[in-house]
Design an enzyme around this catalytic site. Structure first.
Site, PDB file in Angstrom:
ATOM      1  N   SER A   1      59.331  43.210  25.414  1.00 65.82           N
ATOM      2  CA  SER A   1      58.716  43.862  24.258  1.00 65.82           C
ATOM      3  C   SER A   1      59.777  44.358  23.275  1.00 65.82           C
ATOM      4  O   SER A   1      60.536  43.561  22.748  1.00 65.82           O
ATOM      5  CB  SER A   1      57.809  45.000  24.751  1.00 65.82           C
ATOM      6  OG  SER A   1      56.883  45.384  23.763  1.00 65.82           O
TER       7      SER A   1
ATOM      8  N   ASP B   1      51.998  41.036  26.218  1.00 63.61           N
ATOM      9  CA  ASP B   1      53.221  41.820  26.397  1.00 63.61           C
ATOM     10  C   ASP B   1      53.771  41.728  27.825  1.00 63.61           C
ATOM     11  O   ASP B   1      53.054  41.949  28.799  1.00 63.61           O
ATOM     12  CB  ASP B   1      52.902  43.278  26.068  1.00 63.61           C
ATOM     13  CG  ASP B   1      54.142  44.109  25.799  1.00 63.61           C
ATOM     14  OD1 ASP B   1      54.995  44.185  26.695  1.00 63.61           O
ATOM     15  OD2 ASP B   1      54.246  44.690  24.708  1.00 63.61           O
TER      16      ASP B   1
END
Length: 293
Positions: A38, A183
């Protein structure tokens, strides 16, 4: 001194990494291999592409964060429709503006695909929800029938940064059909293990956007929203916490930014400066006692 680096996720709180990078460069540390999830994946990509801390700070300082939020056209005139989009397309924002920005900044350094980087120098974490598995990009692309050499680094970065429900997930086709990626922090928010498992070649520094686990207070769960936040936090950390031991902690820079929001895209200048300063101070303090092994 050459080192390898691993960066945790943390959304907008990743501004703290700029301060950390400034100190490392001042002390003549240079990264040979980098990995991240991320927000940590963004920093890892910029480092792998050859950006300096000063250049990264300039790029982010000039960026209007809200410009990366791209709701579908109907939702721009009828805001309530973004919730309809959340149901049918699984995200409030398309994420195309984010990927386009990644592409532009990486291309400026000549990085388009993973073949433009030294092999093994960059690894990103994404979550394949269709098959329920953690994916290391580019290592695991072959299992989807994808040639890692021609795969877009910007696309991989967008996959790793796909905050669930916030950005629409990335969809890729494999031999069995469509796979949905979000993610990487869902399954490994701090992949310190990635250069350790029989793959260690030089000292490793981990950058984690939090306090050490023992300094974290218990989560207060009084309502449904608290429950969701606690659930998400537990999922992010469960895998990594089993791996990180006292032995590993001596190689981790803990950057305490818990009080800041990961999705505060209207970040003001004062908060940016504060985050960068936290990163500087924590990294400088860490290096005072760190003994590379």
């Amino acid at each position: 001194m050459l080192i390898d680096g691993v960066f945790s996720g943390g959304g907008i709180k990743g501004f703290a990494y700029i301060g950390a990078m400034q100190v490392l460069e001042e002390k003549n540390y240079r990264f040979k291999r980098v990995a991240g999830t991320s927000a940590g994946a963004i920093m890892a990509c910029f480092i792998a592409a050859g950006y300096t801390a000063k250049e990264i700070e300039k790029i982010l300082d000039e960026l209007h964060l809200k410009s990366l939020l791209d709701p579908p056209k109907p939702a721009r005139t009828l805001p309530f429709l973004k919730w309809v989009n959340l149901y049918f397309r699984m995200g409030l924002y398309k994420g195309k503006a984010l990927e386009k920005w990644f592409y532009k900044k990486l291309a400026a350094k000549g990085i388009i695909t993973f073949n433009d980087l030294p092999r093994g120098s960059l690894k990103l974490i994404a979550s394949d929800l269709t098959n329920g598995r953690m994916v290391v990009i580019p290592d695991d692309l072959a299992s989807y029938g994808i040639d890692w050499r021609t795969f877009s680094v910007a696309k991989a970065l967008r996959m790793s940064c796909g905050i669930p429900f916030f950005f629409e997930p990335i969809k890729l086709e494999d031999r069995s059909g469509e796979c949905i990626f979000v993610d990487g922090g869902i399954l490994s928010n701090f992949p310190l293990w990635i250069f350790e498992n029989g793959n260690k070649q030089r000292p490793i520094i981990g950058m984690k956007l939090s306090n050490p686990r023992e300094d974290m207070p218990p989560q207060k769960i009084n309502n449904g929203l608290n429950l969701f936040e606690a659930l998400f936090s537990t999922m992010k950390n469960a895998h990594d916490e089993r791996y990180i031991s006292r032995r590993h902690e001596r190689n981790i820079v803990f950057i305490p930014v818990e009080k800041y929001s990961a999705t505060q895209f209207d970040l003001d200048e004062e908060t940016k400066v504060a985050l960068i300063e936290i990163g500087r101070k924590r990294t400088a303090k860490f290096l005072e006692k760190w003994r590379p092994i």
